[in-house]
Design an enzyme around this catalytic site. Structure first.
Site, PDB file in Angstrom:
ATOM      1  N   GLU A 239      49.126 -35.592  20.004  1.00  0.00           N
ATOM      2  CA  GLU A 239      48.066 -35.525  18.997  1.00  0.00           C
ATOM      3  C   GLU A 239      46.922 -36.476  19.346  1.00  0.00           C
ATOM      4  OE1 GLU A 239      50.187 -34.133  14.872  1.00  0.00           O
ATOM      5  OE2 GLU A 239      50.850 -36.030  15.746  1.00  0.00           O
TER       6      GLU A 239
ATOM      7  N   GLU B 131      58.710 -32.656  16.942  1.00  0.00           N
ATOM      8  CA  GLU B 131      58.954 -33.094  15.559  1.00  0.00           C
ATOM      9  C   GLU B 131      59.935 -32.206  14.810  1.00  0.00           C
ATOM     10  OE1 GLU B 131      54.879 -34.880  16.438  1.00  0.00           O
ATOM     11  OE2 GLU B 131      56.019 -33.108  16.997  1.00  0.00           O
TER      12      GLU B 131
END
Length: 731
Positions: free
Chosen positions: A106, A126
């Site tokens: 990210e 995740e």
């Protein structure tokens, strides 16, 4: 000024921000603050025209600091930092080596450019923690790559190589050599470029016209591969929101979705599993010696005795990990057949893309097929993988003890047999330990190590280090019949057969197991492994105890083992499972995978019940689930009482990695806390009244005490009684 967690330096006109928390450089508060300070400092420095973000050590960034999940996140967050990176009027390039996972990717997607080494990987894992990328990953990835790629990467959590990441637009360039030096060269070309097209929040999502079809296709795959798991579905929703809403709104909805997931029982279970995998490596013996005080013996050469299915699987695991490995059997024909099996498995990995041709050649060069024990006298460690019979194993250990050098550690791959009895025939019981691998040994991640009463701490440390080098989740347990894994798993199988006697069908029980989240129902697993395996184990026990079971008998007092004779009737009719084309199910041919309900099995069950006087009834789904899992949980508390295991994590890791217990339920002991120990205890008492002669329904005293006190799971180990040697001696 940048924090010590992020180093600030310059190379000419380029500022370099290095995340300095190796080995994984997690995005803890200090790193986030350091990145923010560094970007702001570079922005104010007129001598700086561009910025590089990289990581110290062997990796760029492994993602968020998971230890911060349980508290209030301190500002700045990843998005706060990312917004400043993206808004910079000086180009920022992410220089990726090793990996950029989760929050690390990210951060890279907030940068204007991304370059990486050939060996780098990027991804969003995740979902494996029951959540989704929560720092704009679900909104930014589909703006840089195709919608299909974004959905697959986020919903399934599998990383992609640098080459694939370049092909799908995630990375801009692959470089050779030092990553920072190459990033400086890259910026020399790109530092004057217009950044308006490099700010992903301003760009449209790709493939919007295909969104509905792509979403439906992805949802079908998720439901097929991740049955009962909610996080992948949330991941798909978040990515779809990137198509249907503006960036800011999609980001807000991403935060809402991750908040819902973070509070879910599944995410809590997955985070528990994440930490438990690390906790079980911190072993401790009853003597007090532990992973910190004991020193492992160096192991470079290993011998595997037995070239059958288990032995060849263990050999594959060993040579893949870089061990010089001897494989031995009683004659040259068996050894060469075993060596050919190993070669086939290694080469099969090449065809599947799991290893390169060079890696396969390197691994196979480590394999040494031999027929004489004299040729392995100098190995550092031996793993015996012969027939599961005490007399056979004792005879082999006598030979190994006589041949091998005094320092050699002798391991038995027994799944049930007494380690002390095996060690008793040697002059080195301190160097004997159980190393229970699971089939296939090169794939299954569980290694259950079993210490005997005389096993030394250094021997334990050696076996635990072996598991680590094999990339196993290695659990250390005490010595009893079946140890931790099979002692508990046998209860699920036995109770499942009891329910079939009482009125359920094998396919009904299997469906309940699969709906709960197991990849395969218990009767299908039995067919896969072979009904002869369980039969042989039962016969060995009954022989030792001089006991002959009567048809329909449900309990033997031999070491507290519970039996059902129904499966033995299938065995006696030659129904051994997939290998013979028929077991609890019918298969098209021997070795086939697709199971079909078989009328012959139905008739065998009905006839058996008539003969032993069991009146069959309809058994509801909830009862099947409870009777499959609650005996396991009850017996798990007995293992804790008896000090066979030292904490509930060890039980849960055996089930997650040995039997496919759904990870999003955490394991049977974590699941018990989620259900509530009072409910578990009351139900165990209820079924004990229904089946008063079945020992595994006798409530555990520890379970009762913890339920009465409403004790949380993190304190269960503190509630254990002192080591009960009398209880251990009875097992």
């Amino acid at each position: 000024m940048a924090s010590s967690a992020v180093m600030y330096s310059t190379i000419g006109n380029v500022a370099v921000l290095t995340m300095n928390k190796p080995p994984v450089n997690p995005l803890s508060h200090g790193v986030r603050q350091g990145l923010l300070d560094g970007i702001q400092r570079a922005g104010k420095d007129s001598s700086v025209n561009s910025v590089i973000i990289t990581g110290a050590g062997q990796a760029f960034c492994g993602g968020a600091d998971i230890t911060e999940f349980s508290g209030q996140l301190k500002r700045p967050g990843i998005v706060d930092v990312g917004n400043v990176i993206e808004a910079s009027d000086k180009p920022v390039v992410a220089a990726i080596h090793g990996y950029a996972f989760g929050g690390g990717l990210e951060v890279a997607l907030f940068c204007h450019y991304r370059v990486a080494t050939k060996s780098a990987r990027v991804g969003f894992p995740e979902v494996q923690l029951g959540i989704l990328p929560g720092a704009a990953g679900t909104q930014r990835l589909p703006r840089v790559t195709s919608l299909a790629v974004a959905m697959e990467m986020i919903a399934f959590g599998k990383p992609v190589t640098a080459y694939d990441a370049v092909k799908c637009g995630i990375l801009d360039k692959i470089v050779d050599g030092d990553i920072v030096a190459e990033a400086v060269k890259f910026l020399a070309v790109f530092h004057n470029r217009d950044l308006s097209t490099r700010r992903l929040s301003k760009l449209p999502v790709k493939d919007t016209e295909k969104k509905d079809a792509l979403f439906e296709q992805a949802l079908i795959q998720v439901n097929r591969k991740c049955k009962g798991f909610i996080a992948p579905i949330y991941c798909l929703k978040a990515v779809k929101n990137a198509v249907e809403y503006p960036y800011a709104e999609g980001l807000r909805m991403e935060r809402e979705l991750i908040a819902q997931l973070m509070g879910s029982g599944q995410s809590k279970a997955l985070r528990y599993a994440f930490f438990s995998e690390r906790n079980v490596a911190k072993w401790r013996l009853p003597s007090g010696e532990n992973h910190k005080t004991a020193k492992a013996n160096p192991v470079r050469t290993v011998a595997v005795v037995g070239a059958g299915t288990m032995g060849t699987g263990i050999a594959v695991a060993l040579i893949t990990a870089g061990f010089d490995t001897f494989i031995i059997d009683q004659n040259a024909k068996l050894v060469m057949r075993g060596a050919e099996t190993v070669r086939s498995l290694i080469e099969g990995g090449v065809k599947l893309g799991k290893r390169s041709v060079q890696e396969a050649k390197a691994a196979l060069s480590l394999l040494k097929p031999v027929t004489s024990l004299d040729e392995v006298r100098d190995v550092d460690l031996v793993i015996e993988a012969v027939f599961e019979n005490m007399a056979v194993k004792q005879e082999m250990f006598k030979k190994l003890d006589a041949v091998c050098k005094p320092q050699t550690v002798l391991c038995s791959n027994t799944s049930t047999l007494d380690i002390d009895a095996i060690a008793s025939v040697t002059k080195r019981p301190d160097k004997v330990i159980g190393c229970h691998f699971f089939v296939p040994a090169y794939h299954m991640r569980l290694l259950e190590n079993i210490y005997g009463s005389k096993t030394s701490a250094s021997t334990v440390a050696t076996a635990m280090e072996l598991g680590k080098r094999l990339n196993k989740v290695t659990v250390l347990v005490g010595n009893c019949h079946g140890f931790c894994a099979n002692r508990l798993h046998g209860l699920m199988g036995t109770e499942s057969q009891f329910m079939v006697e009482e009125g359920a069908s094998p396919e009904q029980v299997d469906q309940v197991h699969e709906d709960f989240g197991f990849p395969m129902g218990g009767f299908k697993v039995s067919d896969l492994s072979g009904l002869d395996i369980g039969w042989n184990i039962r016969q060995e026990l009954l022989k030792q105890g001089g006991i002959k079971l009567k048809p329909g008998e449900r309990i033997s007092h031999l070491r507290g083992r519970r039996f059902c004779t129904l499966g033995d009737q299938l065995y006696e009719k030659g129904r051994l499972g997939r290998k013979t084309g028929k077991g609890w199910y019918r298969y098209g041919e021997p070795g086939a995978k697709i199971p079909y309900v078989d009328d012959e099995v139905t008739d065998i069950i009905k006839k058996h019940c008539q003969e032993v006087g069991i009146e069959r009834r309809a058994i509801p789904t909830q009862e099947i689930l409870e009777r499959s899992l609650y005996p396991v949980i009850n017996e798990g508390f007995r293992l804790l009482e008896e000090k066979i295991v030292s904490c509930p994590d060890e039980i849960d890791m055996c089930w997650l990695h040995g039997f496919g217990f759904p990870r999003y339920h955490g394991g049977p002991m974590f699941y018990a806390e989620q259900i509530g120990l009072r409910r578990i205890y009351d139900k165990v008492c209820f079924y004990q009244k229904m089946h008063p002669t079945v020992e595994h329904w006798q409530p555990s005293e520890l379970l009762k005490r913890l339920a009465d006190g409403n004790v949380p799971m993190k304190q269960w180990s503190n509630e254990l009684p002192p080591s009960n040697q009398q209880a251990l001696s009875k097992l």
